[in-house]
Design an enzyme around this catalytic site. Structure first.
Site, PDB file in Angstrom:
ATOM      1  N   GLU A 241      -5.461  -8.761   0.378  1.00 15.49           N
ATOM      2  CA  GLU A 241      -6.553  -8.461   1.727  1.00 15.49           C
ATOM      3  C   GLU A 241      -8.316  -7.757   0.738  1.00 15.49           C
ATOM      4  O   GLU A 241      -7.463  -6.941  -0.037  1.00 15.49           O
ATOM      5  CB  GLU A 241      -5.704  -6.708   2.096  1.00 15.49           C
TER       6      GLU A 241
ATOM      7  N   GLU B  50       1.231  -1.151   0.091  1.00 16.07           N
ATOM      8  CA  GLU B  50      -0.015   0.472   0.162  1.00 16.07           C
ATOM      9  C   GLU B  50       0.995   1.190  -0.237  1.00 16.07           C
ATOM     10  O   GLU B  50       0.608   2.500   0.332  1.00 16.07           O
ATOM     11  CB  GLU B  50      -0.772  -0.198   1.107  1.00 16.07           C
TER      12      GLU B  50
END
Length: 346
Positions: free
Chosen positions: A281, A177
């Site tokens: 995720e 991320e």
């Protein structure tokens, strides 16, 4: 990064999801890699961005590190999708959590996801993770300067040796991320220069190769939308290059009703023709059964996706969300149907 900071990151991602839907921030309703807000996702948007960016802003690299143990689009040589999870269930150990899910799904987790700190304790083994399961490690990042100047080389070598010594295939997701602004390894926190992220990534891979950690495959894993949504922060600017990435991962949650196509479609279209895609995720926080059914269908219809990893916890500090799939009978039934689908048993 402690559990509270992870929770804060989830809160931040939730806010970005809302702002994306309202067109105020993030990447818009369609999380295109360019970060340009648009009203609806479509292949035409991705096509306007051009082909996947090679990292021309980064310096030339030496020969790529040694071959990944999973060089082909299927990590197992079998068709279909590997299904696994990050497991942290309140009042249960990892072993107890795995046993509960085994009893509910009549199967082992194909992937078990664990988080390791950057320079803290990294175990030398994961005895509770079945040998038939792949271990996926999200290894925390760090500010880039302390890596590029060689000051972290000893830490990197130590982690490489420990993962090598586990003597099992490992999917390594480092510095995930990076296109968000909630971690200290993000572009926003490191001079807004994604080319330096690419340099860091390549340095890590070279050190791992020097240590002989050939059991490790590398997952490059951006968030589904970028924050800030500015040209310098386009997701493709962080891509280390095909020779340096084994899997492309994506983080995406339906915080505000986003569909799997919205969350995962743009990155999959950009990279799925060259790399296996792992939804590294994901979880539902509302209308869980509907999201799981849509995820089941979308993944089954998207051959580039070779793995799905659910974020399965009800004790994430810093957020009030319960990401478990068994919070109601309909959600559990939907997840069980996905888990028992032969396509999800690679």
């Amino acid at each position: 990064m402690n559990a509270s900071e992870v929770g804060a990151a989830l809160k931040r991602r939730q806010l970005l999801s809302l702002l994306a839907l309202t067109g105020m921030a993030g990447c818009g309703t369609s999380p295109t890699p360019s970060g340009t807000p648009v009203s609806t996702p479509s292949p035409a948007v991705t096509e306007r961005l051009g082909s996947a960016l090679t990292t021309t802003a980064a310096p030339p690299s030496a020969a790529p590190p040694s071959a990944s143990p999973f060089p082909s689009p299927s990590a197992t040589g079998k068709p279909g999708v590997m299904l696994g999870s990050y497991l942290a269930l309140g009042g249960r150990t990892l072993r107890q959590s795995l046993a509960l899910r085994r009893s509910q799904l009549d199967r082992e987790q194909r992937i078990v996801h664990r988080f390791y700190p950057w320079d803290g304790y990294v175990p030398t083994g994961e005895p509770d993770v079945a040998r038939s399961s792949l271990l996926m490690v999200s290894w925390h990042g760090a500010p880039w300067g302390g890596i590029l100047d060689g000051g972290s080389d000893a830490t990197i070598r130590s982690v490489a040796r420990k993962l090598k010594a586990m003597n099992r295939p490992i999917l390594l997701r480092w510095g995930w991320e990076m296109n968000g602004d909630w971690f200290d390894w993000s572009g926003a926190a490191n001079g807004r220069n994604p080319a330096d992220y690419v340099r860091v990534w390549r340095r890590l891979r070279e050190i791992f190769a020097d240590q002989g950690a050939t059991n490790v495959s590398w997952i490059w894993s951006p968030n589904w939308n970028s924050s800030p949504a500015e040209p310098w922060n386009q997701v493709q600017r962080y891509y280390p290059g095909d020779d340096h990435v084994d899997w492309v991962g994506i983080s995406g949650y339906n915080f505000y009703g986003e569909s799997p196509s919205t969350l995962f479609g743009p990155v999959t279209r950009r990279y799925g023709g060259r790399k296996p895609i792992i939804l590294s995720e994901t979880a539902a926080v509302q209308d869980k059964a509907r999201y799981i059914k849509r995820l089941h269908t979308w993944v089954a219809d998207t051959p580039a996706v070779r793995a799905v990893v659910w974020f399965d916890t009800d004790i994430q500090e810093g957020t009030d969300h319960d990401f478990r799939f068994d919070t109601d009978p309909s959600a559990l039934a939907a997840y069980r149907a996905m888990a028992r689908d032969p396509h999800f048993n690679a």
